[in-house]
Structures are given as structure tokens and as C-alpha cells.
Design an enzyme around this catalytic site. Structure first.
Site, PDB file in Angstrom:
ATOM      1  N   ASP A 166       0.851  -1.189   0.000  1.00 42.52           N
ATOM      2  CA  ASP A 166       0.000   0.000   0.000  1.00 42.52           C
ATOM      3  C   ASP A 166       0.885   1.236   0.000  1.00 42.52           C
ATOM      4  OD1 ASP A 166      -2.371   1.378  -0.031  1.00 42.52           O
ATOM      5  OD2 ASP A 166      -2.729   1.213   2.113  1.00 42.52           O
ATOM      6  N   TYR A 183       1.190   5.638  -0.386  1.00 45.48           N
ATOM      7  CA  TYR A 183       0.691   6.779   0.399  1.00 45.48           C
ATOM      8  C   TYR A 183       0.879   7.984  -0.508  1.00 45.48           C
ATOM      9  CZ  TYR A 183       0.596   9.545   4.839  1.00 45.48           C
ATOM     10  OH  TYR A 183       0.301  10.402   5.892  1.00 45.48           O
ATOM     11  N   HIS A 198      -3.996  13.868   0.867  1.00 47.96           N
ATOM     12  CA  HIS A 198      -4.214  12.980   2.017  1.00 47.96           C
ATOM     13  C   HIS A 198      -3.040  13.076   2.995  1.00 47.96           C
ATOM     14  CE1 HIS A 198      -5.267   9.510   4.433  1.00 47.96           C
ATOM     15  NE2 HIS A 198      -4.125   8.914   4.100  1.00 47.96           N
ATOM     16  N   ARG A 243       0.960  17.035  13.120  1.00 51.82           N
ATOM     17  CA  ARG A 243       2.169  17.841  13.356  1.00 51.82           C
ATOM     18  C   ARG A 243       2.008  19.303  12.980  1.00 51.82           C
ATOM     19  NH1 ARG A 243       3.713  13.027  11.026  1.00 51.82           N
ATOM     20  NH2 ARG A 243       3.512  13.964   8.957  1.00 51.82           N
ATOM     21  N   GLU A 278     -10.984   3.832   3.585  1.00 52.26           N
ATOM     22  CA  GLU A 278     -10.072   4.635   2.779  1.00 52.26           C
ATOM     23  C   GLU A 278     -10.371   4.374   1.308  1.00 52.26           C
ATOM     24  OE1 GLU A 278      -6.191   5.688   5.390  1.00 52.26           O
ATOM     25  OE2 GLU A 278      -5.996   3.843   4.231  1.00 52.26           O
ATOM     26  N   GLU A 325      -9.400   4.023  -2.198  1.00 48.03           N
ATOM     27  CA  GLU A 325      -8.140   3.761  -2.899  1.00 48.03           C
ATOM     28  C   GLU A 325      -8.413   3.064  -4.222  1.00 48.03           C
ATOM     29  OE1 GLU A 325      -4.916   2.094  -0.734  1.00 48.03           O
ATOM     30  OE2 GLU A 325      -5.541   2.900   1.209  1.00 48.03           O
ATOM     31  N   ASP A 329      -9.590   0.358   2.014  1.00 50.44           N
ATOM     32  CA  ASP A 329      -8.634  -0.072   3.039  1.00 50.44           C
ATOM     33  C   ASP A 329      -9.210   0.292   4.418  1.00 50.44           C
ATOM     34  OD1 ASP A 329      -6.357  -0.854   4.380  1.00 50.44           O
ATOM     35  OD2 ASP A 329      -5.227   0.951   3.895  1.00 50.44           O
ATOM     36  N   ARG A 339      -8.696   3.744  13.448  1.00 52.99           N
ATOM     37  CA  ARG A 339      -7.781   4.877  13.681  1.00 52.99           C
ATOM     38  C   ARG A 339      -7.218   4.920  15.090  1.00 52.99           C
ATOM     39  NH1 ARG A 339      -6.257   5.974   8.645  1.00 52.99           N
ATOM     40  NH2 ARG A 339      -7.988   6.641   7.319  1.00 52.99           N
ATOM     41  N   GLN A 362      -4.565   2.346  15.303  1.00 51.46           N
ATOM     42  CA  GLN A 362      -3.420   2.823  14.527  1.00 51.46           C
ATOM     43  C   GLN A 362      -2.594   3.846  15.298  1.00 51.46           C
ATOM     44  OE1 GLN A 362      -4.631   4.289  10.686  1.00 51.46           O
ATOM     45  NE2 GLN A 362      -2.564   4.774  10.001  1.00 51.46           N
ATOM     46  N   LYS A 388      -4.992  -2.123  10.205  1.00 56.68           N
ATOM     47  CA  LYS A 388      -5.294  -2.275   8.790  1.00 56.68           C
ATOM     48  C   LYS A 388      -5.505  -3.725   8.385  1.00 56.68           C
ATOM     49  CE  LYS A 388      -4.103   2.032   7.418  1.00 56.68           C
ATOM     50  NZ  LYS A 388      -4.896   2.891   6.528  1.00 56.68           N
ATOM     51  N   THR A 413      -9.372  -5.777   4.014  1.00 54.51           N
ATOM     52  CA  THR A 413      -9.210  -4.831   2.913  1.00 54.51           C
ATOM     53  C   THR A 413     -10.095  -5.349   1.778  1.00 54.51           C
ATOM     54  OG1 THR A 413      -6.914  -4.493   3.576  1.00 54.51           O
ATOM     55  CG2 THR A 413      -7.543  -3.694   1.392  1.00 54.51           C
ATOM     56  N   THR A 431      -4.945   6.315   0.253  1.00 54.24           N
ATOM     57  CA  THR A 431      -6.163   7.127   0.174  1.00 54.24           C
ATOM     58  C   THR A 431      -6.020   8.223  -0.874  1.00 54.24           C
ATOM     59  OG1 THR A 431      -6.438   6.738   2.516  1.00 54.24           O
ATOM     60  CG2 THR A 431      -7.774   8.489   1.547  1.00 54.24           C
ATOM     61  N   GLU A 479     -10.267  12.447   7.471  1.00 51.17           N
ATOM     62  CA  GLU A 479     -10.160  13.774   6.868  1.00 51.17           C
ATOM     63  C   GLU A 479     -11.506  14.469   6.767  1.00 51.17           C
ATOM     64  OE1 GLU A 479      -7.322  13.821   3.272  1.00 51.17           O
ATOM     65  OE2 GLU A 479      -7.696  11.705   3.644  1.00 51.17           O
TER      66      GLU A 479
END
Lengths: 422, 422
Positions: free
Chosen positions: B131, B133, B138, B147, B204, B206, B238, B242, B245, B258, B262, B355, B369
Site C-alpha cells: 500500500d 501513500y 491525504h 504535526r 479509505e 483507494e 482499506d 484509527r 493505529q 489495517k 481490505t 487514500t 479527513e
């Protein structure tokens, strides 16, 4: 744990494969297709021949042929009762007291091979491969290098067996050369990354276990039943490119730094053979959550060592000695955690320990730790220095459980570093 | 891109499966074993029947039967020339101008099924699943939450397609229910983690592509040849937990968050069918390193949407609209990067996009999101609010490339959230 069993096949005292062991593997003779055998001394007993002879009359086999195959997957799917019965049949058949094979020269000719005359293959078709990070000392050492000793361990580390999904396509059997990989590398002082071959080629001393029957999607394996799904163990070298890893790994973990090659030993030593070497697990503080608590969490006393042979060294040099017992999390805890959200494990899946480092400097399981990121190069007996593995180096890991007068051995996993492709 | 091809099979204007598409899949009829077919309108053409009839006289098949199989792997291994020839044969055979099948009622009876009468299966035996990213929006949104906007992207993100190995055993076909998983969760204010079912169940949006011939270990695929190894694409959801995670993912990436499930759509749309919808890739700054630079990096214009059906909503509600074109990295770049260190890809391996979020609030590809970590719950037409998916919710993703008077569609990937096990 004292030596009790004797075979009509001669077995050297230091052999890894006495009658107490009987590890399973896949071998290809000079003639004919690959098939399944067990190691006994310097020989291999061809189980496909015995099966053809009708030696295994087990209800679990359901008239299927499981040993005339180039992978253990069918046998793995049968489960522990079938594994145990097969082992008992083989121990009886190979015993010095049993005439059936001992006195049948024609059958011995058909069923016994010298190990030096065959080619070993991967023991199973590995569907999914997972690598844990279960050595406290390894995690603490690496964390100390990256974040200092106060923040060495992530807050989750003592609460769950941290692990990640690895690449199964690039798992190879011992003896396969490994080419120095290319990748993106960003030097600490550089503004941008560059493409090149790794300058910090490393090994990781690990062990791994093969999954038996496994579970359905959505149906976790409780820890009390975890060992029903573990067939046996092998040695593993998780080759690593540390400079590639440092640049790529955030935030989703290692990728190209690990997936170019992972080597395992060819003989799978069963949990039944390891049973006499069961030991208590090191104390866990904080106490794990309920789903990670078995009635008697345990591990195994398996001695491990890594030997480095450079192009100019006269003989392989032992660069570290470790022990499987150093791991913080048990294999039952790893398996219970892996499935607790519903993830399904399938026969032939492989779950690895992560680098197995001990508490002392000479028991560290990779060059990253042994040379402390290159700050303290290893000095070899001929004066050569090593921060990392160099082209032409051969790294071998061996392991065994030491009984009284015998060893339950794993053989070795070995691989030679080839120069990067042009 | 205007509609040119006409079949003797009636195909609705809004169908995802006109004669220009012909996606491949594996289906199980009410009677008999699973086999390979292509979708045409509301029907399926059984390729195993055509193969039996001798329709495919291609040298690449080498007299092997490739379509009487429950997986596309053999066909995938044949490579693009064989895929193209097969497609041309099928387009001719299904054309309104070709009598061979059109006027043969007995053969039509044998070879054509109504889609509603069969069960779709996974299109291939997936060896390894990766997978990526690769959506800037995203990664930027998630990074901003964690952050702040100044440090949203990791320094490596614009230099390489960040990716990680996922779990292949738990990939399921569209229509499979997904049970809310348990795991370790540490509330921000709690001193210790607790065990429980996820409280932030997410999807997600994808897409993913299937690997064709692939490469040998140690033998990278140059970017100019990457598309020779890509058969086609599917939709993917996916599913993600959360809270699990957030606690587990450092330092080795997502694991149990995850690997519980899937979902993918059953029909693999070939790159050949998508060719008219090729578009330039968004500008990449900084310029990628040489091994990631093709002569004309491109992507595809594929419209995507996710629809949520709750237990009380009258009809599914579109909660996001995105496009495959929003991705920063191309599939050729992903494949070239994946193999540049020597990692081998095998027929049937699956590589996913990550995603796919667009630049606007209504094109975000997951609840994390869309609800901004729960801070801005979605309001549905009946007044219901959603921070995350709830038990009984069905999430469907669909996608299509829009031509002039026709659609190259992917069908959909759908799944219903079941309450956690007791």
C-alpha cells in the site's frame, strides 16, 4: 533432557540432527522433483517414499499425499495431533530397535539421501510474512541511538508486541547470495537524497516460526490455543540497508531497506522437539492486558551465534552470541496479538522475532548495534575492521538447544554479500 | 474517446461495462467451479468455455488452459502482448458485426451468464500486497492533524513514493461484510491502553493495480518498462481502525489497524481499456531522481465517489468525490521504486495507491479527513451525524472513466460494518 534415543543411522555427538530432533524440510535430489524429508545426522529421510510405502496410516491425511510436494503447506494444515503422530512414527522407524527400515536395504536405498548430495529449498510457500520487534535490548539500543536512553522505547513497546508486515516474495533459503541493493540515501549533511548502493549493509539475527492450521478471518486465536497453530521454527537473517531505512521509514515503517532479501534456514525444528527446552518467559512489567496473558507464558532456551567470514579471514569469526530466551514477548503472545483484531493466518505463513539481542555488548544481534552505528567498528582477528558488511563477506547464523549429550540444532542460515549491480 | 463499438449484447448507456471495457474477473456460477470471465453490460462471458471451443489460438498460451481457473494468475503471467490479443479477440467476438457467437444460440447459452446469477470472487491469488501513500492532499491533511501545517509532510515524501507492506490474507472481494475489530486503544487522557473494539472505524478510498509478469529477485524494473508489468486496476477500500493505529504505529507502521480487512472490486479494468483516459501527471517539484523519471509520466482520469448507506437513510448518500488524477506519484513510478532495490514482484501481487484525496474538503478520501478527526462530523440528509462509520453502515466506492457516450467503469467495492464480536 539426557540422551535417550539411538538410531541405526550413525549420528555424530555434535550433530544438530539427532533422533530427538527430526526437523522437516524440502529437498531436491539430483534426480527427480523436490519432496519433503526429515534430517537425521548427515542424512535425509525421504517422507514421500515412506508415504508411498504406506507408512503413515493417519486419519488426518485422509488418503491425500502430503509429502510428495515441494512445500510443507499441506502437512502444516493438518495440525498438531497429526504432526505428533508423524514424529512418533518416524522416531520409531529410525530407532536402532526397529527392524522395518534398518534391515530393508532396498528401502534404505530408496529413502535415505546424504545431505551433501541434495539441494535444500524453502520449506513452505509463504503467504504472508510478519516481522516483530520483540527484543527489549535491541529496541532499547536502537531507540537510544535515535532518541537517547530516556526515550529509547516507544510508549507502546511494553504493552504490545510491535510488528509489521514484511515481503514474502524475497524470502530465500540459506546459501543464496545477496546482492548489495541500491536505494535512495540522504546523508545527514546533504540537502537532498541521492541514488546509490547502500553503504550500511547489515544483517539481523532472528528466528521465525511457521503457522499451522491458522484461523478464519474475523476469528482470533486465544493465547491458550496459540501453540496449536505453531508448527516449528527456523533461523532467519533479515538483511537490512540502514541508510535506506533511515531515509524512507517515516511514517509507515521499513520498505525497500528490508524487502530486497530475507534468508531462512531450511530445516523447521518442531515445537515438540523443543519442548524439553521450554523456559519461563522473562518478567513482564507492566503486566500485559488479558488477551496477552497465558496460564504459563514460556519461551525456549536456544543458543544463537553469528559468524562472519571475510575474504581474507582464515576461518569464520563469531561476532555475537545471543539466545532466543532474551526475547521479551513469547511466540504465543505474538500470535494472539496478530489475530486479536481478526486477521487470518494461513498454513505456511511466517512470523519472525525481530533482531534478538542480549543484554551485553557481545550479544547484540546486528552490525548497527555491534558497531554502534559505525562509531565502534568491530575488530576481527586478522586486524580487519567492520562497521558494516562488505562485499565478499559471508554471514552465517547458527542455533541449537543444548541437551545432556545431544543438541536439537537448527543448522544454519548463511549468505554471501555480492557487490552491487552496475 | 467517442463511442464507436457496438455489441450484439444490449448495453445500457450508463453501464460500466461496454464493449470498450471488457474487465476480467473470476466468477462462480450456480453450478460448477469458479472460472474466468469478462463483464459485458449486465452479462459475463465465460472465457473457459471459449477456450474449450478453441477461440484463443495464441502462441503465448502454449496449449495451457488459463481460463478454467479460479484466479487470473496464469493469464497475468503471460504479459501485455497476450493480454492485448485476447482483448482484440473478445472485442471482435462480441461485436454486432461478428456472427460467430451472435448467431450461435447454443454457444451463447453455454458462455453467457447474467451477473446477478453468479458469485464474484477475488480476481487473483494475491501473493504480496503493498500500500502506497501517494496522495499529496491525504498525506498533507493527516500530517497537518498530527504535526501542524508547517511539518505536515515528512522530508522524504516528495522524493519517493512512500509505501509499506500490507496483509494479503485478509483481502476480500466486494460485498463481504466487515466486522468491527478489537484492539489496544489508548485514550489521550489515559495512563494506560485498554482492550476494546475500535471507536474510530474508517474507510479509505483507494485504487490498486495487479502485477503481470513481474521480475526476478535482484533485477529491478526500469520505469520505461513498468507498464509492461501492470495488468489493470480495481477499486479498494482499506478499512482502518484509527484509534488502534494511533497507538500501535510507531516506529514500524500500521499493523492491526489495517490487517483485519481490505476490500477490492471484482472486475480488473485493463490499462488498455484505460488508455484513452491517460492524462499528464501533476507537476512534481522537486524533480524526481533519474530512476523515477519516465519519458512522459502520466496518470488516468478516473472519477471516484464514496457513498454511505446508514440503517435509516432512504438512499445511499455521496460523502466524497475524488479522482485518480489527484495522485502525486504515478503507478509506473510506484512500481519502479518498489523494485529498484531488487525486490521481486510476482503475477497477482497487488499495489495500492493509498487514500486518494483531492484538494477540496468534499474530495477527501476517508472519515479521518472528512470529519477532521471527529472535530467536524458529517451531516447526512436525514440529520444523522457521522464522525466515523457505525455498525450497520454500508460504504460503497465506485469509479469510472467518462468517455463521449460511454463509461469505462470499475463497478463498485462495497461492504457493511457489523457490530464487534462479543
Amino acid at each position: 533432557m539426557s540422551k535417550k534415543l539411538q538410531s541405526f543411522i550413525e549420528i555424530a555427538a555434535e550433530s544438530h540432527f539427532p533422533l530427538e530432533n527430526l526437523p522437516f524440510g524440502v529437498f531436491k535430489p539430483r534426480q527427480g522433483p523436490a519432496r519433503i524429508g526429515v534430517a537425521i545426522g548427515d542424512s535425509i529421510l525421504d517422507l514421500s517414499v515412506l508415504e508411498e510405502e504406506g507408512i503413515f496410516q493417519l486419519p488426518e491425511f485422509q488418503d491425500r499425499k502430503v509429502f510428495a510436494d515441494d512445500a510443507l503447506n499441506s502437512f502444516l494444515s493438518l495440525g498438531r495431533p497429526a504432526w505428533r503422530k508423524t514424529r512418533a512414527i518416524l522416531q520409531r522407524l529410525l530407532s536402532i530397535e526397529t527392524a522395518e527400515l534398518r534391515d530393508n536395504a532396498a528401502l534404505r536405498d530408496l529413502a535415505l539421501y546424504a545431505q551433501r548430495e541434495v539441494t535444500m529449498q524453502l520449506p513452505a510457500r509463504i503467504g504472508d510474512y510478519t516481522d516483530f520487534y520483540s527484543s527489549y535490548h535491541h529496541a532499547h539500543n536502537v531507540g537510544t541511538m535515535l532518541r537517547g536512553p530516556e526515550n529509547a522505547l516507544m510508549p507502546n513497546w511494553k504493552w504490545l508486541p510491535v510488528g509489521y508486515h514484511g515481503r514474502s516474495s524475497s524470502i530465500v533459503v540459506s546459501g543464496t547470495d545477496v546482492r548489495r541493493p541500491h536505494g535512495q540515501i540522504k546523508a545527514p549533511e546533504a540537502a537532498e537524497p541521492a541514488f546509490g548502493s547502500t553503504r550500511s549493509f547489515d544483517f539481523e539475527l532472528e528466528m521465525a516460526f511457521f503457522i499451522g492450521p491458522g484461523n478464519s478471518l474475523g476469528d482470533p486465536v486465544p493465547i491458550a490455543r496459540a501453540e496449536e497453530h505453531i508448527f516449528g521454527m527456523v533461523l532467519m537473517n533479515d538483511w537490512s540497508a540502514r541508510d535506506v531505512q533511515a531515509w524512507e521509514y517515516q511514517p509507515l515503517g521499513p520498505f525497500l531497506a528490508k524487502n530486497f532479501c530475507t534468508s531462512i534456514s531450511p530445516w523447521v525444528v518442531t515445537l515438540d522437539a523443543l519442548e524439553p527446552f521450554r523456559k519461563p518467559l522473562p518478567a513482564q512489567d507492566p503486566a500485559p492486558l488479558q488477551y496477552l496473558r497465558g496460564s504459563h507464558e514460556s519461551t525456549y532456551d536456544i543458543q544463537l551465534e553469528a559468524r562472519l567470514q571475510t575474504a581474507s579471514l582464515e576461518a569464520p569469526h563469531v561476532i555475537t552470541r545471543s539466545n532466543f530466551q532474551h526475547l521479551y514477548w513469547s511466540i504465543a503472545q505474538q500470535l494472539a496479538h496478530h489475530t486479536v483484531g481478526g486477521c487470518n493466518l494461513r498454513p505456511g505463513d511466517l512470523l519472525a522475532s525481530g533482531t534478538i539481542s542480549g543484554p551485553t555488548e557481545d550479544s547484540r544481534g546486528c552490525m548497527l548495534e555491534l558497531s554502534w552505528r559505525g562509531a565502534n567498528p568491530l575488530q576481527l582477528p586478522n586486524g580487519e575492521m567492520r562497521k558494516w558488511l562488505e562485499d565478499g563477506d559471508t554471514l552465517a547464523i547458527s542455533g541449537w538447544a543444548q541437551g545432556d549429550g545431544y543438541r536439537i540444532g537448527f543448522g544454519e542460515v548463511t549468505g554471501k554479500v555480492l557487490a552491487a549491480a552496475e
